[in-house]
Scaffold this active site. Structure first.
Site, PDB file in Angstrom:
ATOM      1  N   ARG A  11       0.832  -1.222   0.000  1.00 44.74           N
ATOM      2  CA  ARG A  11       0.000   0.000   0.000  1.00 44.74           C
ATOM      3  C   ARG A  11       0.862   1.266   0.000  1.00 44.74           C
ATOM      4  NH1 ARG A  11      -2.335  -3.632  -0.819  1.00 44.74           N
ATOM      5  NH2 ARG A  11      -4.338  -4.389  -0.069  1.00 44.74           N
ATOM      6  N   SER A  54     -10.885  -0.305   3.469  1.00 37.43           N
ATOM      7  CA  SER A  54     -10.089  -0.444   4.698  1.00 37.43           C
ATOM      8  C   SER A  54      -9.552   0.919   5.119  1.00 37.43           C
ATOM      9  CB  SER A  54      -8.903  -1.376   4.463  1.00 37.43           C
ATOM     10  OG  SER A  54      -9.369  -2.621   4.045  1.00 37.43           O
ATOM     11  N   GLU A  61      -4.684   4.011   6.026  1.00 37.28           N
ATOM     12  CA  GLU A  61      -4.460   3.747   4.601  1.00 37.28           C
ATOM     13  C   GLU A  61      -5.094   4.898   3.798  1.00 37.28           C
ATOM     14  OE1 GLU A  61      -5.421  -0.303   3.239  1.00 37.28           O
ATOM     15  OE2 GLU A  61      -6.296   0.595   1.456  1.00 37.28           O
TER      16      GLU A  61
HETATM   17  C1  LIG Z   1     -15.508  -0.134  -1.010  1.00 38.01           C
HETATM   18  C2  LIG Z   1     -14.031   0.115  -1.190  1.00 38.01           C
HETATM   19  C3  LIG Z   1     -13.183  -0.970  -1.356  1.00 38.01           C
HETATM   20  C4  LIG Z   1     -11.806  -0.771  -1.541  1.00 38.01           C
HETATM   21  N1  LIG Z   1     -10.994  -1.867  -1.700  1.00 38.01           N
HETATM   22  C5  LIG Z   1      -9.672  -1.700  -1.891  1.00 38.01           C
HETATM   23  C6  LIG Z   1      -8.817  -2.845  -2.070  1.00 38.01           C
HETATM   24  O1  LIG Z   1      -9.271  -3.994  -2.072  1.00 38.01           O
HETATM   25  N2  LIG Z   1      -7.499  -2.641  -2.229  1.00 38.01           N
HETATM   26  C7  LIG Z   1      -6.966  -1.378  -2.253  1.00 38.01           C
HETATM   27  O2  LIG Z   1      -5.745  -1.274  -2.422  1.00 38.01           O
HETATM   28  N3  LIG Z   1      -7.747  -0.276  -2.103  1.00 38.01           N
HETATM   29  C8  LIG Z   1      -9.079  -0.404  -1.921  1.00 38.01           C
HETATM   30  N4  LIG Z   1      -9.880   0.702  -1.763  1.00 38.01           N
HETATM   31  C9  LIG Z   1      -9.272   2.047  -1.736  1.00 38.01           C
HETATM   32  C10 LIG Z   1      -9.343   2.800  -3.099  1.00 38.01           C
HETATM   33  O3  LIG Z   1     -10.366   2.316  -3.899  1.00 38.01           O
HETATM   34  C11 LIG Z   1      -8.029   2.728  -3.880  1.00 38.01           C
HETATM   35  O4  LIG Z   1      -6.956   3.200  -3.117  1.00 38.01           O
HETATM   36  C12 LIG Z   1      -8.090   3.546  -5.198  1.00 38.01           C
HETATM   37  O5  LIG Z   1      -6.979   3.216  -5.989  1.00 38.01           O
HETATM   38  C13 LIG Z   1      -8.108   5.055  -4.977  1.00 38.01           C
HETATM   39  O6  LIG Z   1      -8.244   5.664  -6.253  1.00 38.01           O
HETATM   40  P1  LIG Z   1      -8.983   7.051  -6.434  1.00 38.01           P
HETATM   41  O7  LIG Z   1      -8.911   7.402  -7.879  1.00 38.01           O
HETATM   42  O8  LIG Z   1     -10.345   6.979  -5.854  1.00 38.01           O
HETATM   43  O9  LIG Z   1      -8.044   7.987  -5.581  1.00 38.01           O
HETATM   44  P2  LIG Z   1      -8.503   9.204  -4.644  1.00 38.01           P
HETATM   45  O10 LIG Z   1      -9.235   8.673  -3.462  1.00 38.01           O
HETATM   46  O11 LIG Z   1      -9.170  10.245  -5.451  1.00 38.01           O
HETATM   47  O12 LIG Z   1      -7.084   9.743  -4.187  1.00 38.01           O
HETATM   48  C14 LIG Z   1      -6.276   8.977  -3.321  1.00 38.01           C
HETATM   49  C15 LIG Z   1      -4.875   9.627  -3.301  1.00 38.01           C
HETATM   50  O13 LIG Z   1      -4.298   9.494  -4.604  1.00 38.01           O
HETATM   51  C16 LIG Z   1      -4.029  10.783  -5.154  1.00 38.01           C
HETATM   52  N5  LIG Z   1      -4.339  10.720  -6.591  1.00 38.01           N
HETATM   53  C17 LIG Z   1      -5.475  10.246  -7.161  1.00 38.01           C
HETATM   54  N6  LIG Z   1      -5.361  10.340  -8.512  1.00 38.01           N
HETATM   55  C18 LIG Z   1      -4.162  10.882  -8.761  1.00 38.01           C
HETATM   56  C19 LIG Z   1      -3.472  11.249  -9.961  1.00 38.01           C
HETATM   57  N7  LIG Z   1      -3.985  11.059 -11.192  1.00 38.01           N
HETATM   58  N8  LIG Z   1      -2.222  11.792  -9.842  1.00 38.01           N
HETATM   59  C20 LIG Z   1      -1.670  11.996  -8.625  1.00 38.01           C
HETATM   60  N9  LIG Z   1      -2.276  11.689  -7.455  1.00 38.01           N
HETATM   61  C21 LIG Z   1      -3.510  11.132  -7.539  1.00 38.01           C
HETATM   62  C22 LIG Z   1      -4.891  11.774  -4.386  1.00 38.01           C
HETATM   63  O14 LIG Z   1      -4.284  13.044  -4.358  1.00 38.01           O
HETATM   64  C23 LIG Z   1      -4.926  11.122  -3.001  1.00 38.01           C
HETATM   65  O15 LIG Z   1      -3.773  11.454  -2.283  1.00 38.01           O
HETATM   66  C24 LIG Z   1     -11.267   0.536  -1.569  1.00 38.01           C
HETATM   67  C25 LIG Z   1     -12.136   1.630  -1.424  1.00 38.01           C
HETATM   68  C26 LIG Z   1     -13.503   1.422  -1.247  1.00 38.01           C
HETATM   69  C27 LIG Z   1     -14.416   2.607  -1.127  1.00 38.01           C
END
Ligand SMILES: Cc1cc2nc3c(=O)[nH]c(=O)nc-3n(C[C@H](O)[C@H](O)[C@H](O)COP(=O)(O)OP(=O)(O)OC[C@H]3O[C@@H](n4cnc5c(N)ncnc54)[C@H](O)[C@@H]3O)c2cc1C
Length: 341
Positions: A161, A240, A337
């Site tokens: 992570r 998580s 996380e």
């Molecule tokens: C129901 C649920 C289940 C999940 N299950 C998992 C799992 O099984 N495994 C897991 O690893 N995660 C899981 N997650 C967490 C999440 O989905 C992941 O971490 C996902 O990759 C976040 O992507 P996002 O585009 O939503 O990022 P955001 O939430 O929008 O951003 C997260 C971080 O990344 C940065 N960021 C986003 N996009 C960019 C970009 N293009 N350039 C630079 N920085 C950026 C943001 O600034 C922030 O710091 C889960 C979440 C939920 C709600």
């Protein structure tokens, strides 16, 4: 591209927390991203990059410019399973589309919310697989220099992570695209215990001699996740909330003496041990508890939920109380996380 003022972030984070951004822009291209950054620069605004908002908790209103990456596109870059995908693409749709095009490997990561650009930030992982295994390159825009730079997989410094983008380069780059190497002949990975057990049950239902396929893994992962995790469209959450703590072997042995049922997993090539945060919290009685509208999911002690109109601050206070309780009980403070903003 429009830059709005006093924008509600409620629909842009899966916790459904109704913070506001002083300014907000949706960008669909690198040119729009640069224009938004210029606006931020000339108005001296702090910048927050956002993807699908599925791994963030807005604790206050954001006083600067939130830029949501909404770029799209996917191109084949080699005839042997190389693809380059725009950062704004939906992660789960990419997994599904790869499967349809017989590009295998990502199926274990089905149904993880968020964007392709958000995925390498914390090296998403599930069911025995991490995205790092399939990434060949990450293309980023450096905020300081305005230059585009390519990071090889090694340079991304992926770990559990974690990546260089979450650490040293936090808030210093924007991911523009991610390139993947997905081989058609890659061996399937379904050894992760809960996945393996469910697949065995599924196999018993289909004709003898039929093998495990990427489609079967995809379907099984989706089924397990739907049964286990709350849907953010129904109840606000970010998956998580805490990372699984990694401790020394001696700390682990000492805990095992006190708690003989303590589950643990060795960390590859080290003498460190990973302990499931969900178990620690469960044993400490956190499952199903709440503080106002901030709660812990009834089936999953690691998933914090917004039961109604919880503020980010309320959710954070609950998280801090939970972490303090594991520190008191086990001598382990949990690390979040989710990104606290
Ligand atoms: C129901 C649920 C289940 C999940 N299950 C998992 C799992 O099984 N495994 C897991 O690893 N995660 C899981 N997650 C967490 C999440 O989905 C992941 O971490 C996902 O990759 C976040 O992507 P996002 O585009 O939503 O990022 P955001 O939430 O929008 O951003 C997260 C971080 O990344 C940065 N960021 C986003 N996009 C960019 C970009 N293009 N350039 C630079 N920085 C950026 C943001 O600034 C922030 O710091 C889960 C979440 C939920 C709600």
């Amino acid at each position: 591209m429009e830059i709005s003022s006093q924008a509600s972030l409620g629909q842009f984070n899966t916790f459904g927390v109704t913070s506001h951004a002083a300014h907000f822009a949706d960008v669909t291209s690198t040119e729009q991203l640069k224009a938004a950054l210029e606006f931020g620069d000339s108005n001296n605004l702090p910048i927050q990059i956002l993807g699908g908002g599925s791994n963030v908790l807005f604790v206050h209103d954001f006083p600067g410019l939130v830029i949501r990456i909404a770029s799209s596109g996917c191109e084949q870059i080699s005839t042997e399973g190389g693809i380059k995908v725009a950062a704004g693409e939906n992660w789960h749709y990419l997994v599904r589309s790869c499967l349809r095009n017989e590009l295998h490997g990502l199926e274990n990561l089905a149904l993880i919310p968020g964007t392709v650009g958000g995925a390498p930030i914390q090296n998403i992982g599930a069911y025995g697989v991490e995205i790092a295994q399939f990434i060949s390159e990450v293309e980023v825009l450096e905020l300081e220099t305005g230059k585009i730079r390519l990071f090889t997989r090694k340079e991304c410094e992926f770990a559990y992570r974690d990546s260089i983008f979450k650490n040293q380069l936090s808030n210093q780059i924007v991911v523009l695209s991610v390139s993947f190497q997905l081989n058609q002949g890659r061996p399937l990975n379904f050894s992760y215990p809960s996945l393996y057990e469910t697949i065995e049950i599924e196999l018993a239902k289909i004709p003898r001699g039929q093998e495990v396929t990427p489609q079967l893994i995809f379907d099984t992962v989706c089924r397990i996740r739907r049964a286990k995790l709350p849907d953010p469209a129904v109840i606000g959450n970010a998956g998580s909330f805490f990372k699984n703590p990694v401790v020394s072997q001696s700390k682990h042995d000492q805990l095992r003496d006190q708690f003989p049922d303590l589950p643990s997993f060795p960390v590859n090539d080290t003498d460190l041990v990973k302990i499931p945060a969900a178990w620690l919290l469960d044993q400490a009685g956190w499952r199903g508890r709440s503080r106002g509208a901030a709660g812990v999911h009834k089936d999953h002690a690691l998933v914090l939920v917004n039961l109604g109109e919880a503020t980010g601050e309320e959710i954070l206070l609950l998280a801090e109380e939970m972490s303090q309780s594991t520190l008191d009980r086990y001598g382990i403070a949990l690390e979040t996380e989710v990104r606290i903003i």
